[in-house]
Design a protein around this motif. Structure first.
Motif, mmCIF file in Angstrom:
data_model
loop_
_atom_site.group_PDB
_atom_site.id
_atom_site.type_symbol
_atom_site.label_atom_id
_atom_site.label_comp_id
_atom_site.label_asym_id
_atom_site.label_seq_id
_atom_site.Cartn_x
_atom_site.Cartn_y
_atom_site.Cartn_z
ATOM 1 N N PHE A 1 -83.600 23.299 -42.768
ATOM 2 C CA PHE A 1 -83.070 24.596 -43.650
ATOM 3 C C PHE A 1 -84.206 25.038 -44.621
ATOM 4 O O PHE A 1 -84.016 26.189 -45.088
ATOM 5 C CB PHE A 1 -82.045 23.945 -44.101
ATOM 6 C CG PHE A 1 -80.914 23.865 -42.621
ATOM 7 C CD1 PHE A 1 -80.463 24.888 -42.040
ATOM 8 C CD2 PHE A 1 -80.247 22.505 -42.745
ATOM 9 C CE1 PHE A 1 -79.712 24.707 -40.932
ATOM 10 C CE2 PHE A 1 -79.314 22.158 -41.750
ATOM 11 C CZ PHE A 1 -78.941 23.400 -40.866
ATOM 12 N N ARG A 2 -84.705 23.618 -45.321
ATOM 13 C CA ARG A 2 -85.723 24.519 -46.423
ATOM 14 C C ARG A 2 -85.020 25.283 -47.517
ATOM 15 O O ARG A 2 -85.403 26.147 -47.892
ATOM 16 C CB ARG A 2 -87.012 25.078 -46.099
ATOM 17 C CG ARG A 2 -87.530 24.184 -44.980
ATOM 18 C CD ARG A 2 -88.795 24.710 -44.465
ATOM 19 N NE ARG A 2 -89.481 23.603 -43.533
ATOM 20 C CZ ARG A 2 -90.466 23.766 -42.805
ATOM 21 N NH1 ARG A 2 -90.951 25.150 -42.625
ATOM 22 N NH2 ARG A 2 -91.180 22.988 -41.928
ATOM 23 N N LEU A 3 -83.795 25.022 -47.783
ATOM 24 C CA LEU A 3 -83.074 25.901 -48.761
ATOM 25 C C LEU A 3 -83.550 25.589 -50.383
ATOM 26 O O LEU A 3 -83.862 24.273 -50.594
ATOM 27 C CB LEU A 3 -81.687 25.726 -48.566
ATOM 28 C CG LEU A 3 -80.986 26.016 -47.133
ATOM 29 C CD1 LEU A 3 -79.438 25.790 -47.078
ATOM 30 C CD2 LEU A 3 -81.173 27.489 -46.933
ATOM 31 N N SER A 4 -83.286 26.378 -51.209
ATOM 32 C CA SER A 4 -83.392 26.126 -52.840
ATOM 33 C C SER A 4 -82.460 26.791 -53.403
ATOM 34 O O SER A 4 -81.948 27.565 -52.920
ATOM 35 C CB SER A 4 -84.950 26.254 -52.853
ATOM 36 O OG SER A 4 -85.329 27.622 -52.907
ATOM 37 N N GLY A 5 -82.462 26.804 -54.738
ATOM 38 C CA GLY A 5 -81.504 27.376 -55.439
ATOM 39 C C GLY A 5 -80.290 27.631 -55.213
ATOM 40 O O GLY A 5 -79.743 26.420 -54.776
ATOM 41 N N GLU A 6 -79.747 28.719 -55.373
ATOM 42 C CA GLU A 6 -78.286 28.920 -55.020
ATOM 43 C C GLU A 6 -77.788 28.514 -53.607
ATOM 44 O O GLU A 6 -76.939 28.027 -53.443
ATOM 45 C CB GLU A 6 -77.934 30.633 -55.280
ATOM 46 C CG GLU A 6 -76.700 30.705 -55.129
ATOM 47 C CD GLU A 6 -76.319 32.050 -55.451
ATOM 48 O OE1 GLU A 6 -75.582 32.699 -56.399
ATOM 49 O OE2 GLU A 6 -76.686 33.042 -54.538
ATOM 50 N N ALA A 7 -78.813 28.849 -52.587
ATOM 51 C CA ALA A 7 -78.449 28.476 -51.182
ATOM 52 C C ALA A 7 -78.356 27.067 -50.998
ATOM 53 O O ALA A 7 -77.616 26.596 -50.135
ATOM 54 C CB ALA A 7 -80.015 28.813 -50.252
ATOM 55 N N LEU A 8 -79.282 26.170 -51.787
ATOM 56 C CA LEU A 8 -79.138 24.829 -51.583
ATOM 57 C C LEU A 8 -77.890 24.312 -52.393
ATOM 58 O O LEU A 8 -77.237 23.532 -51.690
ATOM 59 C CB LEU A 8 -80.410 24.049 -52.112
ATOM 60 C CG LEU A 8 -80.510 22.568 -52.173
ATOM 61 C CD1 LEU A 8 -80.277 22.085 -50.805
ATOM 62 C CD2 LEU A 8 -81.430 22.060 -52.823
ATOM 63 N N GLU A 9 -77.771 24.939 -53.502
ATOM 64 C CA GLU A 9 -76.071 24.522 -54.101
ATOM 65 C C GLU A 9 -75.131 24.632 -53.173
ATOM 66 O O GLU A 9 -73.903 24.002 -53.210
ATOM 67 C CB GLU A 9 -75.977 25.201 -55.485
ATOM 68 C CG GLU A 9 -77.001 24.699 -56.440
ATOM 69 C CD GLU A 9 -76.962 25.666 -57.790
ATOM 70 O OE1 GLU A 9 -75.872 26.418 -57.711
ATOM 71 O OE2 GLU A 9 -78.076 25.913 -58.223
ATOM 72 N N ASP A 10 -75.151 25.906 -52.539
ATOM 73 C CA ASP A 10 -74.061 26.396 -51.563
ATOM 74 C C ASP A 10 -73.877 25.421 -50.485
ATOM 75 O O ASP A 10 -72.966 24.914 -49.991
ATOM 76 C CB ASP A 10 -74.372 27.713 -51.028
ATOM 77 C CG ASP A 10 -73.960 28.907 -52.101
ATOM 78 O OD1 ASP A 10 -73.573 28.678 -53.095
ATOM 79 O OD2 ASP A 10 -74.515 30.156 -51.584
ATOM 80 N N TYR A 11 -75.014 24.796 -50.081
ATOM 81 C CA TYR A 11 -75.075 23.782 -48.758
ATOM 82 C C TYR A 11 -74.602 22.683 -49.537
ATOM 83 O O TYR A 11 -73.758 21.891 -48.637
ATOM 84 C CB TYR A 11 -76.344 23.684 -48.351
ATOM 85 C CG TYR A 11 -76.657 22.794 -47.079
ATOM 86 C CD1 TYR A 11 -76.699 23.120 -45.872
ATOM 87 C CD2 TYR A 11 -76.755 21.160 -47.435
ATOM 88 C CE1 TYR A 11 -76.860 22.226 -44.632
ATOM 89 C CE2 TYR A 11 -76.681 20.746 -46.254
ATOM 90 C CZ TYR A 11 -76.809 20.758 -45.180
ATOM 91 O OH TYR A 11 -77.261 20.012 -43.967
ATOM 92 N N ARG A 12 -74.750 22.103 -50.594
ATOM 93 C CA ARG A 12 -74.449 20.769 -51.207
ATOM 94 C C ARG A 12 -73.200 20.923 -51.604
ATOM 95 O O ARG A 12 -72.422 19.822 -51.557
ATOM 96 C CB ARG A 12 -75.371 20.641 -52.359
ATOM 97 C CG ARG A 12 -76.842 20.082 -51.911
ATOM 98 C CD ARG A 12 -77.451 19.637 -53.293
ATOM 99 N NE ARG A 12 -77.115 18.481 -53.967
ATOM 100 C CZ ARG A 12 -77.288 17.354 -53.444
ATOM 101 N NH1 ARG A 12 -78.047 16.825 -52.573
ATOM 102 N NH2 ARG A 12 -76.496 16.497 -54.228
ATOM 103 N N ALA A 13 -72.383 22.128 -51.621
ATOM 104 C CA ALA A 13 -71.240 22.356 -52.074
ATOM 105 C C ALA A 13 -70.302 21.623 -50.650
ATOM 106 O O ALA A 13 -69.165 21.018 -50.907
ATOM 107 C CB ALA A 13 -70.668 23.518 -52.244
ATOM 108 N N PHE A 14 -70.891 21.715 -49.566
ATOM 109 C CA PHE A 14 -70.296 21.196 -48.337
ATOM 110 C C PHE A 14 -70.673 19.917 -48.054
ATOM 111 O O PHE A 14 -69.812 19.092 -47.533
ATOM 112 C CB PHE A 14 -70.350 22.094 -47.116
ATOM 113 C CG PHE A 14 -69.645 23.424 -47.163
ATOM 114 C CD1 PHE A 14 -68.460 23.443 -46.510
ATOM 115 C CD2 PHE A 14 -70.115 24.726 -48.226
ATOM 116 C CE1 PHE A 14 -67.669 24.889 -46.658
ATOM 117 C CE2 PHE A 14 -69.359 25.771 -48.400
ATOM 118 C CZ PHE A 14 -68.280 25.601 -47.235
ATOM 119 N N ALA A 15 -71.853 19.725 -48.347
ATOM 120 C CA ALA A 15 -72.414 18.165 -47.819
ATOM 121 C C ALA A 15 -72.992 17.399 -48.625
ATOM 122 O O ALA A 15 -73.381 16.113 -48.511
ATOM 123 C CB ALA A 15 -73.794 18.628 -46.989
ATOM 124 N N SER A 16 -73.260 17.665 -50.167
ATOM 125 C CA SER A 16 -73.951 16.820 -51.290
ATOM 126 C C SER A 16 -74.836 16.081 -50.463
ATOM 127 O O SER A 16 -75.677 16.844 -50.041
ATOM 128 C CB SER A 16 -72.501 15.739 -51.542
ATOM 129 O OG SER A 16 -73.153 15.163 -52.649
#
Ligand SMILES: Cc1ncc(COP(=O)(O)O)c(C=O)c1O
Length: 410
Positions: free
Chosen positions: A369-384
């Protein structure tokens, strides 16, 4: 003999379950056989005057007589008609895998200089294809969290030809508002493709919400037995015909007749399987929410899902996929792999047997996925730090619960 639709006529009032059993059914004229025949012939005899056909310039290969199985095949065509009926569509193309359906569709509607907007989280293979392979072909790609409609609108460019997403998304079960994204796509003149593998047609009908094409990995719930690979793209006839010409004839993504036959057999029980699976998934998700080792459960049917209201609007049942987070996920994963006796610790999903696997967030970010910033925070809100992806099967719900309980408890 034409391979155009020759469906057994059903009363207009026939329900979805009846259509799922009946559409595409062709009673063998020579034997009266009702179950589909597996038509293994690679080529078919042509009638006098049929001539030689070139795929080039033919509007819809499905209008031609059967002549070569990479183009069309009678058993595969029955499956395609069944799939079209499941999604309330004009036509379908069956492909060798779900990835072949995704790749065949994107490579039909995108060329060098075009732009694709794609969900920043979706099936890993789709992410890697769109973000690593398509740019090499001169196609610009913008990954976006499709749950943020303002971000989708901002990502669209004059040359955006396709918007591709999933709902719920694999693996974090975020929901996409298909009607809203479809309005944005159509304002921009783009084609909206929805990979509905997690939902299945039993839960969501993306075409009725405005999507142009629905994609499935048939390998998952639609076949449902973990014993065959397959894919499909379903929608308006003119769109499907274009993909058939490219994906089938030139990319060679064709499904085999044997696989089509197995998937037809799987579809016969899709509705009752999904009824059982969704009922068990609701019970397991509710149970996991009370488990002392579990920190968060992500299931569209739970009121705790951040988009539960949208899920309730868009899904008639909430599907067989559950995400959950535990304390110390790596230790929990080791216990699950060692102790589970009924649920299998394995990749994939949508089988008759329940399957669970840990998707470690750091590993997913590094590999895919290589997410960062807000996109990574959005992912972590579901997956931590890591999400267990649990695919519910057909075992007795109480047995699934007890098996997870004994394996989760340190
Ligand atoms: C949502 C989704 N789409 C597509 C695919 C790819 O399907 P296949 O393995 O049949 O190519 C998968 C596989 O896991 C998936 O989960």
């Amino acid at each position: 003999m034409s391979n155009a639709f020759t469906t057994h006529p059903l009363p207009a009032t026939a329900g979805a379950e009846t259509r799922s059993l009946d559409a595409g059914l062709i009673i063998d004229p020579s034997t009266g056989a009702i179950a589909p025949n597996v038509s293994m012939s690679v080529n078919n005899a042509l009638a006098p005057g049929d001539g030689a056909f070139s795929a080039d310039g033919v509007a819809d290969l499905a209008d031609l007589p059967y002549l070569y199985a990479r183009w069309t095949n009678p058993t595969v065509r029955q499956l395609e008609q069944r799939l079209a009926a499941l999604e309330g569509a004009e036509d379908a193309l069956a492909t060798a895998t779900g990835m072949a359906a995704i790749a065949g569709t994107l490579l039909t509607f995108l060329k060098a200089g075009d732009h694709l907007v794609v969900s920043d989280v979706c099936y890993a293979g789709a992410v890697e294809l769109t973000q690593r392979v398509l740019p090499d072909l001169g196609i610009a790609v913008t990954p976006v969290n499709m749950a943020r409609l303002d971000a989708v609108a901002a990502a669209i460019r004059p040359n955006t030809r396709v918007i591709h997403c999933e709902s719920p998304v694999n693996p974090i079960l975020r929901i996409v508002d298909i009607a809203a994204v479809s309005a944005l796509a159509h304002q921009a003149g783009a084609v909206l493709t929805i990979d509905s593998t997690f939902a299945t047609p039993v839960a969501t009908r993306p075409l009725s919400l405005g999507a142009d094409l629905v994609i499935h990995s048939l390998t998952k719930f639609i076949n449902g037995h973990g014993d065959v690979l397959g894919g499909a793209v379903i929608g308006r006839r003119a769109l499907v015909a274009k993909i058939r010409g490219r994906a089938g004839v030139y990319l060679g993504a064709t499904l085999s007749a044997q696989s089509a036959w197995l998937i037809l057999r799987g579809i016969d029980t899709l509705y009752p399987r999904m009824r059982t699976i969704c009922e068990s998934a609701g019970a397991v998700a509710t149970f996991l929410e009370t488990h002392p080792e579990v920190e968060q459960v992500v299931y569209p049917g739970l009121v705790s899902h951040p988009q539960h209201e949208l899920a309730a609007r868009q899904m008639t049942v909430f599907g067989g996929m559950i995400g959950f987070r535990t304390r110390d996920p790596k230790a929990a994963a080791a216990r699950l792999a060692e102790r589970l006796r009924i649920v299998h610790y394995a990749f994939s999903l949508g089988h008759q047997r329940s399957l669970v696997v840990l998707l470690d967030t750091a590993e997913m970010m590094a590999s895919t996925f290589r997410l960062s910033g807000e996109a990574l925070e959005d992912y972590r809100a579901f997956a931590s730090d890591g999400l267990f992806r649990l695919s519910i099967g057909l075992e007795t719900a109480a047995d699934i619960l007890a098996d997870l309980d004994q394996a989760l408890t340190p």
